[in-house]
Enzyme design. Structure first.
Site, short mmCIF file in Angstrom:
data_model
loop_
_atom_site.label_atom_id
_atom_site.label_comp_id
_atom_site.label_asym_id
_atom_site.label_seq_id
_atom_site.Cartn_x
_atom_site.Cartn_y
_atom_site.Cartn_z
N ASP A 49 0.99 -1.23 -0.17
CA ASP A 49 -0.21 -0.24 -0.01
C ASP A 49 1.12 1.17 0.03
OD1 ASP A 49 -2.05 2.18 0.75
OD2 ASP A 49 -3.38 0.47 1.27
N SER A 90 -7.12 3.94 -1.29
CA SER A 90 -6.98 2.34 -1.36
C SER A 90 -8.03 1.53 -1.64
CB SER A 90 -6.18 1.88 0.01
OG SER A 90 -4.91 2.64 0.23
N GLU A 262 -0.78 -8.25 1.95
CA GLU A 262 -0.62 -6.60 1.82
C GLU A 262 0.43 -6.19 2.98
OE1 GLU A 262 -3.53 -4.18 3.33
OE2 GLU A 262 -3.04 -2.49 2.19
N HIS A 271 1.97 8.84 4.56
CA HIS A 271 1.15 9.81 5.31
C HIS A 271 1.69 10.66 6.22
CE1 HIS A 271 -2.67 8.85 2.92
NE2 HIS A 271 -2.41 7.60 3.35
#
Ligand code: MG
Ligand code: ZN
Length: 371
Positions: A49, A90, A262, A271
């Protein structure tokens, strides 16, 4: 005599071409898609991600100038934009991979009009294959959610958890236990999973690597009540969970398996504009890639596809950096719309070269499976 034998295939062909026949899939593939030389029995889709090229580059250099990703012979690029925004989130990103549709940001397994769209995990289940998911976020977070749930908003975590009971996913590992057993509606989804023949456990009770695995039951393991810790604070289950999943799913069905893994928190480092967080999560994800690759090499019938939903942070490696000392730059605390790399290994990997839409990952995986 000859004509009699030609008639049936001709009629079938006409029926297939009829304008009233709905398309069988959401496919956006062009006719010049290469022919699959050998169909894989299993597919492992690994999603980093927020893993753009800079995240990979920084992880590579800080890891002594090497990553398992370098062992992948096929490299492509995909366009990550969503149905309503050039910069995807996402949820829409994962729905593109899971179901082959461009949808709105926040959508979990639903189209632009909020109607449910079947996912590749659900299709694999229907075909009697084994299925699994592993995440280093909660298991109800947007990326894993889009493979198993159909809800209008990624924030509906309890609804997403309830959708886990609607499939027969064989194996899942991740955080978010509280969405299963401390719910507003009072349902005890852990109890419901157990009555559906799941073994359910958590890191509160035992270490994942020490579980006595029962291959006659499905497997659910919670790594946290809410979000699992970052790798820098001791989280270390992604690689052992990946190894266990391949072993487990291979035994579970002789028809093959679909596994989604993931590396969730590469995005969270982005972020936070935190280069060290990105790098430690990137290297952790790459270790799991190594475990998947070891399995695929040994097995010979497994396709591994690795990509990201989007880049996060507008991350750059600035002048003055060395391999040991990355001087980072960031343009945003959000996601960006840059092209995203795709890496493939194993039978069917030849489909993944070139530049294509993110939805083509779904199409190519189905084509590889022969669905
Ligand atoms: Mg995610
Ligand atoms: Zn994000």
């Amino acid at each position: 005599m000859q004509r009699k034998y030609l008639l049936l295939p001709l009629l079938l062909l006409l029926a297939a071409c009829s304008p009233n026949t709905p398309p069988l899939t959401n496919s956006t593939l062009s006719n010049d898609e290469p022919v699959v030389r050998k169909h894989p029995k299993n597919i492992i889709l690994m999603i980093g991600d927020g893993m753009g090229l800079t995240q990979i580059t920084a992880g590579l250099y800080k890891n002594g100038n090497k990553l398992n990703l370098e062992k992948f012979p096929i490299v492509g690029l995909q366009k990550s934009y969503s149905g309503d925004n050039l910069v995807t989130d996402s949820a829409a990103g994962a729905t593109a991979f899971s179901a082959g549709v461009k949808t709105y940001n926040g959508a979990i397994g639903v189209r632009m009009d909020s109607t449910a769209v079947k996912t590749i995990l659900e299709e694999a289940e229907e075909r009697g294959m084994a299925t699994g998911m592993i995440a280093t976020s909660t298991i109800v977070h947007a990326t894993p959610a889009a493979f198993i749930a159909h809800v209008k908003s990624r924030n509906d975590y309890e609804d997403i958890a309830a959708d886990f009971l609607k499939t027969n996913i064989d194996f899942f590992v991740g955080g978010g236990k509280s969405y299963f057993d401390k719910r507003k509606d009072g349902r005890d989804l852990i109890g419901e999973l157990r009555s559906k023949n799941y073994f359910v456990s958590s890191t509160d009770e035992e270490d994942l690597t020490k579980v006595a695995v029962d291959f006659n039951r499905n497997f659910a393991f919670f790594t946290a009540d809410a979000d699992p810790a970052p790798v820098s604070k001791g989280r270390d289950y992604l690689t052992p969970a990946t190894k266990l999943a391949t072993l487990f799913l291979e035994k579970k069905s002789d028809k093959g398996f679909f596994l989604m893994v993931e590396g969730s928190q590469i995005d969270w480092g982005g972020h936070g504009n935190n280069s060290d967080y990105i790098i430690s999560e990137m290297i952790d994800f790459d270790k799991a890639i190594g475990a998947a690759l070891d399995f695929a090499k040994e097995d010979g019938e497994t396709l591994i596809v690795i990509t990201a939903d989007h880049e996060t942070g507008g991350y750059a490696i600035n002048t003055g950096s060395t391999m040991d000392n990355i001087i980072p730059g960031f343009t945003t605390k959000s996601h960006t719309a840059v092209l995203i790399p795709v890496f493939a290994y194993g039978p069917g990997s030849e489909l993944f070269g070139g530049i294509y839409e993110n939805t083509a990952i779904y199409d190519k995986m189905r084509l590889a499976f022969g669905f």
